[in-house]
Design a protein around this motif. Structure first.
Motif, PDB file in Angstrom:
ATOM      1  N   SER A 414       0.456 -81.609  71.037  1.00 16.22           N
ATOM      2  CA  SER A 414       0.948 -82.401  69.909  1.00 16.22           C
ATOM      3  C   SER A 414      -0.165 -82.570  69.022  1.00 16.22           C
ATOM      4  O   SER A 414      -1.342 -82.351  69.305  1.00 16.22           O
ATOM      5  CB  SER A 414       1.258 -83.837  70.651  1.00 16.22           C
ATOM      6  OG  SER A 414       1.595 -84.611  69.698  1.00 16.22           O
ATOM      7  N   TRP A 415       0.172 -82.643  67.734  1.00 15.80           N
ATOM      8  CA  TRP A 415      -0.610 -82.908  66.761  1.00 15.80           C
ATOM      9  C   TRP A 415      -0.489 -84.321  65.933  1.00 15.80           C
ATOM     10  O   TRP A 415       0.578 -84.613  65.700  1.00 15.80           O
ATOM     11  CB  TRP A 415      -0.973 -81.810  65.843  1.00 15.80           C
ATOM     12  CG  TRP A 415       0.052 -81.400  64.866  1.00 15.80           C
ATOM     13  CD1 TRP A 415       0.840 -80.159  64.989  1.00 15.80           C
ATOM     14  CD2 TRP A 415       0.529 -82.021  63.679  1.00 15.80           C
ATOM     15  NE1 TRP A 415       1.790 -79.791  64.131  1.00 15.80           N
ATOM     16  CE2 TRP A 415       1.493 -80.918  63.268  1.00 15.80           C
ATOM     17  CE3 TRP A 415       0.206 -82.938  63.060  1.00 15.80           C
ATOM     18  CZ2 TRP A 415       2.137 -81.240  61.968  1.00 15.80           C
ATOM     19  CZ3 TRP A 415       0.801 -83.263  61.667  1.00 15.80           C
ATOM     20  CH2 TRP A 415       1.915 -82.176  61.306  1.00 15.80           C
ATOM     21  N   LEU A 416      -1.313 -84.786  65.408  1.00  9.46           N
ATOM     22  CA  LEU A 416      -1.392 -86.245  64.462  1.00  9.46           C
ATOM     23  C   LEU A 416      -2.211 -85.842  63.395  1.00  9.46           C
ATOM     24  O   LEU A 416      -3.403 -85.169  63.408  1.00  9.46           O
ATOM     25  CB  LEU A 416      -1.942 -87.131  65.366  1.00  9.46           C
ATOM     26  CG  LEU A 416      -1.281 -87.576  66.833  1.00  9.46           C
ATOM     27  CD1 LEU A 416      -1.820 -86.943  67.702  1.00  9.46           C
ATOM     28  CD2 LEU A 416      -1.155 -89.104  67.027  1.00  9.46           C
ATOM     29  N   ALA A 417      -2.012 -86.498  62.383  1.00  4.95           N
ATOM     30  CA  ALA A 417      -2.612 -86.334  60.755  1.00  4.95           C
ATOM     31  C   ALA A 417      -2.521 -87.820  60.195  1.00  4.95           C
ATOM     32  O   ALA A 417      -1.405 -88.549  60.166  1.00  4.95           O
ATOM     33  CB  ALA A 417      -2.117 -85.193  60.265  1.00  4.95           C
ATOM     34  N   GLY A 418      -3.454 -88.109  59.454  1.00  9.85           N
ATOM     35  CA  GLY A 418      -3.303 -89.127  58.521  1.00  9.85           C
ATOM     36  C   GLY A 418      -4.214 -90.347  59.011  1.00  9.85           C
ATOM     37  O   GLY A 418      -5.363 -90.157  59.408  1.00  9.85           O
ATOM     38  N   ALA A 419      -3.820 -91.517  58.999  1.00 14.62           N
ATOM     39  CA  ALA A 419      -4.283 -92.800  59.104  1.00 14.62           C
ATOM     40  C   ALA A 419      -4.952 -92.681  60.353  1.00 14.62           C
ATOM     41  O   ALA A 419      -4.446 -92.817  61.462  1.00 14.62           O
ATOM     42  CB  ALA A 419      -3.213 -93.965  59.088  1.00 14.62           C
ATOM     43  N   GLY A 420      -6.365 -93.082  60.460  1.00 14.28           N
ATOM     44  CA  GLY A 420      -7.167 -93.152  61.595  1.00 14.28           C
ATOM     45  C   GLY A 420      -7.362 -91.853  62.264  1.00 14.28           C
ATOM     46  O   GLY A 420      -8.032 -91.966  63.290  1.00 14.28           O
ATOM     47  N   ILE A 421      -7.128 -90.845  61.810  1.00 13.10           N
ATOM     48  CA  ILE A 421      -7.092 -89.328  62.788  1.00 13.10           C
ATOM     49  C   ILE A 421      -8.430 -88.943  62.246  1.00 13.10           C
ATOM     50  O   ILE A 421      -8.702 -88.428  60.915  1.00 13.10           O
ATOM     51  CB  ILE A 421      -5.904 -88.862  62.461  1.00 13.10           C
ATOM     52  CG1 ILE A 421      -4.875 -89.301  63.292  1.00 13.10           C
ATOM     53  CG2 ILE A 421      -6.171 -87.363  63.295  1.00 13.10           C
ATOM     54  CD1 ILE A 421      -5.009 -89.496  64.629  1.00 13.10           C
ATOM     55  N   LYS A 422      -9.244 -88.309  63.201  1.00 13.80           N
ATOM     56  CA  LYS A 422     -10.278 -87.417  62.906  1.00 13.80           C
ATOM     57  C   LYS A 422      -9.776 -85.972  62.662  1.00 13.80           C
ATOM     58  O   LYS A 422      -9.607 -85.206  63.334  1.00 13.80           O
ATOM     59  CB  LYS A 422     -11.341 -87.423  63.895  1.00 13.80           C
ATOM     60  CG  LYS A 422     -12.588 -86.613  63.630  1.00 13.80           C
ATOM     61  CD  LYS A 422     -13.366 -86.403  64.750  1.00 13.80           C
ATOM     62  CE  LYS A 422     -13.635 -87.738  65.422  1.00 13.80           C
ATOM     63  NZ  LYS A 422     -14.628 -87.490  66.883  1.00 13.80           N
ATOM     64  N   GLY A 423      -9.594 -85.579  61.354  1.00 17.13           N
ATOM     65  CA  GLY A 423      -9.033 -84.135  61.067  1.00 17.13           C
ATOM     66  C   GLY A 423      -9.884 -83.077  61.393  1.00 17.13           C
ATOM     67  O   GLY A 423     -11.186 -83.224  61.532  1.00 17.13           O
ATOM     68  N   GLY A 424      -9.360 -82.067  61.796  1.00 13.08           N
ATOM     69  CA  GLY A 424     -10.099 -80.929  62.206  1.00 13.08           C
ATOM     70  C   GLY A 424     -10.604 -80.805  63.463  1.00 13.08           C
ATOM     71  O   GLY A 424     -11.488 -80.148  63.933  1.00 13.08           O
TER      72      GLY A 424
END
Length: 487
Positions: A414-424
């Protein structure tokens, strides 16, 4: 022959009979209501309902104020999209059945270990591995945190979907979106707090139960919007009437509803029904505006793949999702018809088709949210109910060229993006064949707790008393927030 002319005269009795249902009738009924029941209190003085959609404070300062959930029903194959396995290339064609026999649903069709039909490459500054069937999403990986170590407890679609949507493997419980709006309400009282954008081609597995409110009041269930035409059927009146008349009628209905509820307290179904009619009246302008894509630029439409196939339908819904969170809708959920990610056969072609329908629209959504500053407070979630096995599932004719993969409850992505997420970020790992999560394993309750945490809600403090039990989204299971993906 002379044409007959209708009699234009009208008697006094006929006149009052005809206007009784109009503005004079409205005024008369209003006066009678005051005489019979007394004037109801002003709207500002009405007691707050125990259950409503007005904004509520979170348990602590949130990172996200809205969620867009892209549910990939069917179970996308993790080792063919985001979790490459060189050992599958090395051991392709070798028998592995005896080592995982207890984890196979379709035993008679089980084949040997099967390598991915796609090529992987590193992308972004983070060097994330992504398959070549997701070229557009690959350009957004620096804003995404991938959880490679998800696992669940059932390898059949229906119970696994119930679990990922509502926390337990059965019907009758509130969906994730229902819990969120129960806890937080909505910033926009002219649109539903929880909107569902399902596929015009058909409902997903488990149908409308995916967005039910369960034992929460019906007020918190998802509201289906259509991606073309009128967003909600029967929302607009058949005959246009003067605005003043419409407002008088609504005021009268509001007063009658108030009288009706005074004699029937503590009935959430009644409250929800009345609230839905009141919302429908307010939505007549707001919903039409939110779904009017003609106001978007040509470049924006192209970014989502709108106006061409096979991306037009999903692209429209992704763009509508952006327009809804832009207007204060709390939770938006997108579905694909049936379960296009359930690739038991012809994996090489069918998985590619699923990606072609969704890749560009999803990448466009992330890019658009970011350029508008909306990604800073919007949480975008992608994933299905489980993953796939590292071995082939063979068709009836045993032709390996048409092989797919069976269900796997022990590992998915699963992946998450956006608010509060550490991208990469890549969090967790599976074994060398992708069969099971082995490092930093993330359960479905952990996943739920993390989503609630990003919204400022503690999973143990969000509950409703039900027959003496504090019912929660995470149930009685131990759940932990996945700190490793948080910024």
């Amino acid at each position: 022959m002379r044409a007959s002319v209708p009699d234009s005269t009208i008697s006094r009795r006929s006149f009052f009979s005809q206007v009784a249902g109009g503005v004079y009738g409205t005024a008369l009924t209003y006066l009678l209501t005051r005489d019979l029941y007394g004037a109801p209190p002003a709207p500002a003085a009405e007691p707050r309902l125990a259950f409503d959609l007005r904004p509520r404070p979170p348990h602590f300062t949130p990172k996200a104020t809205a969620v867009i959930h892209l549910f990939m029903n069917g179970g996308p194959s993790q080792m063919d999209l985001f979790d490459p396995k060189p050992m599958l290339d090395k051991h392709h064609g070798q028998q592995h059945f005896d080592k995982i026999a207890g984890e196979i649903e379709n035993v008679k069709n089980a084949g040997a270990l099967m390598r991915s039909p796609y090529k992987f490459a590193r992308h972004g500054r983070c060097g994330m591995w992504v398959a070549d069937v997701l070229p557009h999403l690959a350009r957004q990986v620096d804003d995404i945190a991938f959880i490679r170590s998800m696992y669940t407890t059932n390898l059949t679609h229906e119970p696994a979907i119930y679990l990922i949507q509502s926390g337990k493997m059965g019907p009758g419980r509130p969906a994730l979106g229902s819990w969120v709006v129960y806890g937080l309400g909505s910033e926009n009282q002219n649109l539903p707090a929880y909107v569902v954008l399902d596929d015009p081609l058909g409902l997903p597995i488990n149908g409308v139960e995916n967005w039910q409110s369960g034992f929460l009041p019906p007020l918190y269930q998802g509201t289906r919007f259509r991606s073309s035409g009128s967003p909600v059927l029967n929302l607009q009146p058949e005959v246009e009437r003067p605005r003043e008349i419409v407002q008088l009628e609504r005021n009268l209905l509001s007063r009658l509803d108030h009288i009706h509820k005074q004699t029937r307290p503590h009935q959430p179904n009644l409250d929800a029904r009345i609230a839905s009619y009141e919302l429908a009246a307010r939505m007549q302008l707001a919903a039409t505006d939110a779904l009017d894509l003609s106001k978007e630029s040509k470049n924006t439409l192209e970014m989502y793949g709108i106006g061409r196939q096979p991306t037009d339908s999903y692209g429209r819904r992704c763009l509508i999702a952006r327009r809804l969170v832009e207007r204060g809708v709390r939770f938006v959920q997108l579905y694909i018809n049936g379960q296009i990610w359930d690739n038991h056969a012809s994996l090489a072609g069918e998985l590619k088709t699923a990606c072609e329908r969704t890749d560009l629209p999803i990448a466009g959504l992330l890019q658009d949210l970011k350029q508008r500053g909306l990604l800073a407070n919007t949480l975008v979630i992608w994933g299905g109910e489980f993953g796939r096995l590292p071995i082939a599932q063979l068709p009836a004719d045993k032709d390996e060229r048409k092989a797919g993969r069976d269900h796997n409850k022990n590992a998915f992505c699963s992946w998450l993006a956006g608010a509060g997420i550490k991208g990469g970020t890549i969090y967790g790992a599976t074994d060398e064949l992708g069969m099971a999560a082995v490092e930093n394993r993330v359960s479905v309750p952990d996943w739920h707790a993390t989503i609630l945490h990003l919204l400022g809600l503690h999973h143990e403090e969000l509950f409703i008393d039900q027959h003496g039990l504090k019912e929660r989204l995470t149930g009685v299971f131990e759940a932990k927030v996945v700190e490793g993906i948080l910024a």
